[in-house]
Design a protein around this motif. Structure first.
Motif, PDB file in Angstrom:
ATOM      1  N   VAL A  43       0.810  -1.299  -0.240  1.00 10.54           N
ATOM      2  CA  VAL A  43      -0.097   0.029  -0.034  1.00 10.54           C
ATOM      3  C   VAL A  43       0.876   1.121  -0.114  1.00 10.54           C
ATOM      4  CG1 VAL A  43      -1.673   1.277   1.236  1.00 10.54           C
ATOM      5  CG2 VAL A  43      -1.835  -1.064   1.287  1.00 10.54           C
ATOM      6  N   ALA A  44       1.870   1.223   0.951  1.00  6.35           N
ATOM      7  CA  ALA A  44       2.767   2.524   0.682  1.00  6.35           C
ATOM      8  C   ALA A  44       3.370   2.582  -0.525  1.00  6.35           C
ATOM      9  CB  ALA A  44       3.810   2.348   2.134  1.00  6.35           C
ATOM     10  N   ALA A  45       3.811   1.822  -1.250  1.00  2.00           N
ATOM     11  CA  ALA A  45       4.472   1.972  -2.448  1.00  2.00           C
ATOM     12  C   ALA A  45       3.568   2.462  -3.572  1.00  2.00           C
ATOM     13  CB  ALA A  45       5.103   0.552  -2.951  1.00  2.00           C
ATOM     14  N   PHE A  46       2.082   1.746  -3.526  1.00  2.00           N
ATOM     15  CA  PHE A  46       1.101   2.383  -4.368  1.00  2.00           C
ATOM     16  C   PHE A  46       0.789   3.754  -3.982  1.00  2.00           C
ATOM     17  CE2 PHE A  46      -3.275   3.265  -5.297  1.00  2.00           C
ATOM     18  CZ  PHE A  46      -3.138   3.108  -6.818  1.00  2.00           C
ATOM     19  N   LEU A  47       0.702   4.017  -2.766  1.00  2.00           N
ATOM     20  CA  LEU A  47       0.504   5.477  -2.447  1.00  2.00           C
ATOM     21  C   LEU A  47       1.587   6.473  -2.991  1.00  2.00           C
ATOM     22  CD1 LEU A  47      -1.179   5.262   1.090  1.00  2.00           C
ATOM     23  CD2 LEU A  47      -2.200   5.624  -1.058  1.00  2.00           C
ATOM     24  N   ARG A  48       2.676   6.164  -2.801  1.00  2.00           N
ATOM     25  CA  ARG A  48       3.871   6.819  -3.346  1.00  2.00           C
ATOM     26  C   ARG A  48       3.925   7.009  -4.792  1.00  2.00           C
ATOM     27  NH1 ARG A  48       7.589   3.879  -1.284  1.00  2.00           N
ATOM     28  NH2 ARG A  48       8.186   2.995  -3.406  1.00  2.00           N
ATOM     29  N   ASP A  49       3.733   5.927  -5.494  1.00  2.00           N
ATOM     30  CA  ASP A  49       4.155   6.051  -6.796  1.00  2.00           C
ATOM     31  C   ASP A  49       2.722   5.610  -7.752  1.00  2.00           C
ATOM     32  OD1 ASP A  49       6.841   5.776  -6.260  1.00  2.00           O
ATOM     33  OD2 ASP A  49       6.672   3.829  -6.152  1.00  2.00           O
ATOM     34  N   GLY A  50       1.408   5.356  -7.197  1.00  2.00           N
ATOM     35  CA  GLY A  50       0.487   5.007  -7.734  1.00  2.00           C
ATOM     36  C   GLY A  50      -0.024   6.097  -8.914  1.00  2.00           C
ATOM     37  N   SER A  51       0.191   7.213  -8.757  1.00  2.00           N
ATOM     38  CA  SER A  51      -0.379   8.029  -9.679  1.00  2.00           C
ATOM     39  C   SER A  51       0.365   8.131 -10.962  1.00  2.00           C
ATOM     40  CB  SER A  51      -0.375   9.558  -8.836  1.00  2.00           C
ATOM     41  OG  SER A  51       0.811  10.113  -8.738  1.00  2.00           O
ATOM     42  N   GLN A  52       1.464   7.499 -10.872  1.00  2.00           N
ATOM     43  CA  GLN A  52       2.309   7.628 -12.122  1.00  2.00           C
ATOM     44  C   GLN A  52       1.807   6.560 -12.969  1.00  2.00           C
ATOM     45  OE1 GLN A  52       6.405   7.010 -10.956  1.00  2.00           O
ATOM     46  NE2 GLN A  52       6.625   9.022  -9.851  1.00  2.00           N
ATOM     47  N   SER A  53       0.820   5.529 -12.315  1.00  2.00           N
ATOM     48  CA  SER A  53       0.498   4.630 -13.224  1.00  2.00           C
ATOM     49  C   SER A  53      -0.998   4.590 -13.556  1.00  2.00           C
ATOM     50  CB  SER A  53       0.687   3.086 -12.443  1.00  2.00           C
ATOM     51  OG  SER A  53      -0.243   2.992 -11.277  1.00  2.00           O
ATOM     52  N   CYS A  54      -1.284   5.713 -13.236  1.00  2.00           N
ATOM     53  CA  CYS A  54      -2.676   6.064 -13.821  1.00  2.00           C
ATOM     54  C   CYS A  54      -2.828   7.132 -14.763  1.00  2.00           C
ATOM     55  CB  CYS A  54      -3.594   6.781 -12.484  1.00  2.00           C
ATOM     56  SG  CYS A  54      -5.136   7.568 -12.720  1.00  2.00           S
ATOM     57  N   TRP A  55      -3.366   6.723 -15.820  1.00  2.00           N
ATOM     58  CA  TRP A  55      -3.344   7.669 -16.965  1.00  2.00           C
ATOM     59  C   TRP A  55      -4.442   8.676 -16.701  1.00  2.00           C
ATOM     60  CZ3 TRP A  55      -3.046   6.862 -22.855  1.00  2.00           C
ATOM     61  CH2 TRP A  55      -1.590   6.579 -23.295  1.00  2.00           C
ATOM     62  N   LYS A  56      -4.342  10.057 -17.106  1.00  2.00           N
ATOM     63  CA  LYS A  56      -5.026  11.148 -16.839  1.00  2.00           C
ATOM     64  C   LYS A  56      -5.557  11.546 -18.198  1.00  2.00           C
ATOM     65  CE  LYS A  56      -2.052  11.910 -13.406  1.00  2.00           C
ATOM     66  NZ  LYS A  56      -0.883  10.966 -13.398  1.00  2.00           N
ATOM     67  N   ILE A  57      -6.734  11.200 -18.401  1.00  2.00           N
ATOM     68  CA  ILE A  57      -7.281  11.258 -19.976  1.00  2.00           C
ATOM     69  C   ILE A  57      -8.627  12.346 -19.849  1.00  2.00           C
ATOM     70  CG2 ILE A  57      -8.451  10.019 -21.694  1.00  2.00           C
ATOM     71  CD1 ILE A  57      -7.156   7.447 -20.831  1.00  2.00           C
ATOM     72  N   ILE A  58      -8.415  13.349 -20.685  1.00  2.00           N
ATOM     73  CA  ILE A  58      -9.455  14.349 -20.782  1.00  2.00           C
ATOM     74  C   ILE A  58     -10.423  13.985 -21.954  1.00  2.00           C
ATOM     75  CG2 ILE A  58      -8.333  16.093 -19.538  1.00  2.00           C
ATOM     76  CD1 ILE A  58      -8.169  17.595 -22.235  1.00  2.00           C
ATOM     77  N   GLN A  59     -11.797  14.318 -21.934  1.00  2.00           N
ATOM     78  CA  GLN A  59     -12.328  14.060 -23.109  1.00  2.00           C
ATOM     79  C   GLN A  59     -12.595  15.361 -23.676  1.00  2.00           C
ATOM     80  OE1 GLN A  59     -15.064  10.351 -21.159  1.00  2.00           O
ATOM     81  NE2 GLN A  59     -16.009  11.580 -22.745  1.00  2.00           N
ATOM     82  N   ILE A  60     -12.857  15.189 -25.119  1.00  2.00           N
ATOM     83  CA  ILE A  60     -12.950  16.379 -26.226  1.00  2.00           C
ATOM     84  C   ILE A  60     -14.389  16.058 -26.885  1.00  2.00           C
ATOM     85  CG2 ILE A  60     -12.100  17.776 -27.825  1.00  2.00           C
ATOM     86  CD1 ILE A  60      -9.447  16.507 -27.382  1.00  2.00           C
ATOM     87  N   GLU A  61     -15.352  16.883 -26.080  1.00  6.16           N
ATOM     88  CA  GLU A  61     -16.629  16.530 -26.667  1.00  6.16           C
ATOM     89  C   GLU A  61     -17.239  17.872 -26.992  1.00  6.16           C
ATOM     90  OE1 GLU A  61     -18.310  14.316 -23.178  1.00  6.16           O
ATOM     91  OE2 GLU A  61     -18.046  12.541 -24.255  1.00  6.16           O
ATOM     92  N   HIS A  62     -16.664  18.977 -27.090  1.00  2.00           N
ATOM     93  CA  HIS A  62     -17.399  20.292 -27.341  1.00  2.00           C
ATOM     94  C   HIS A  62     -16.458  21.175 -28.302  1.00  2.00           C
ATOM     95  CE1 HIS A  62     -19.524  23.932 -26.836  1.00  2.00           C
ATOM     96  NE2 HIS A  62     -20.500  22.984 -26.401  1.00  2.00           N
ATOM     97  N   VAL A  63     -16.861  21.852 -29.113  1.00  3.37           N
ATOM     98  CA  VAL A  63     -16.339  22.862 -29.859  1.00  3.37           C
ATOM     99  C   VAL A  63     -15.512  23.568 -29.171  1.00  3.37           C
ATOM    100  CG1 VAL A  63     -18.078  24.326 -30.060  1.00  3.37           C
ATOM    101  CG2 VAL A  63     -16.393  24.183 -31.997  1.00  3.37           C
ATOM    102  N   ASP A  64     -15.791  24.273 -27.915  1.00  3.48           N
ATOM    103  CA  ASP A  64     -15.215  24.949 -27.091  1.00  3.48           C
ATOM    104  C   ASP A  64     -14.079  24.562 -26.666  1.00  3.48           C
ATOM    105  OD1 ASP A  64     -17.171  27.028 -27.394  1.00  3.48           O
ATOM    106  OD2 ASP A  64     -18.089  26.780 -25.572  1.00  3.48           O
TER     107      ASP A  64
END
Length: 166
Positions: A43-64
């Motif tokens: 758990v400690a390793a995941f809390l330290r490094d976990g966000s690096q394995s999480c892809w951060k994806i935004i959706q493009i769904e509007h002309v703006d």
């Protein structure tokens, strides 16, 4: 994303990235039970490094959003832009008509900006071979070929057909 200006969109992108990071870097809540395979991993390793394995994806769904991608691209931590073509088409008055020139122009603009900013481009594509080829030609590298409800319905139809044959 609807009807917002560049600063609001950029702030939303920053908030989205922050929601994927644990404190103190972000605001993500802590409950990594599944992520650490119910205690099978550290758990400690995941809390330290976990966000690096999480892809951060935004959706493009509007002309703006498309108009403000250069500003959004300045937000550190975004790994991928995911195109929602049906919603995008609706934002320019062409709901469900992805082949419309207005929509095709937006898709070209997204692809050009993703390449320029070196962001991985993804799309909800379906599984038609010709469509996949067109998406690949635009630089899409992450494909959503279907969804859970479609797969469940497909299996349910198959089961029903088999039951009717017996």
């Amino acid at each position: 994303w609807l009807g917002q200006h560049a600063e609001a969109l950029e702030n939303d992108a920053r908030l989205a990235v922050s929601a994927c990071e644990y404190p103190p870097k972000g605001i993500r809540g802590c409950g990594p039970r599944r992520a650490v395979r119910y205690g099978m991993e550290d758990v400690a390793a995941f809390l330290r490094d976990g966000s690096q394995s999480c892809w951060k994806i935004i959706q493009i769904e509007h002309v703006d959003c498309v108009k403000n991608l250069d500003e959004i691209a300045r937000v550190p931590g975004i790994d991928c832009w995911m195109i929602g073509p049906t919603d995008l088409s609706g934002s320019v008055g062409c709901l469900g008509r992805e082949e419309a020139p207005e929509v095709q122009s937006l898709l070209d603009e997204i692809a050009e900006k993703a390449a320029r900013h070196r962001v991985v481009l993804g799309a909800f594509t379906g599984d038609d071979a010709a469509a996949l080829s067109r998406w690949k030609g635009r630089g899409v590298r992450l494909f959503t070929l279907g969804g859970d409800t479609g797969y469940l319905m497909s299996a349910a139809r198959r089961s029903l057909q088999q039951a009717r044959r017996t």
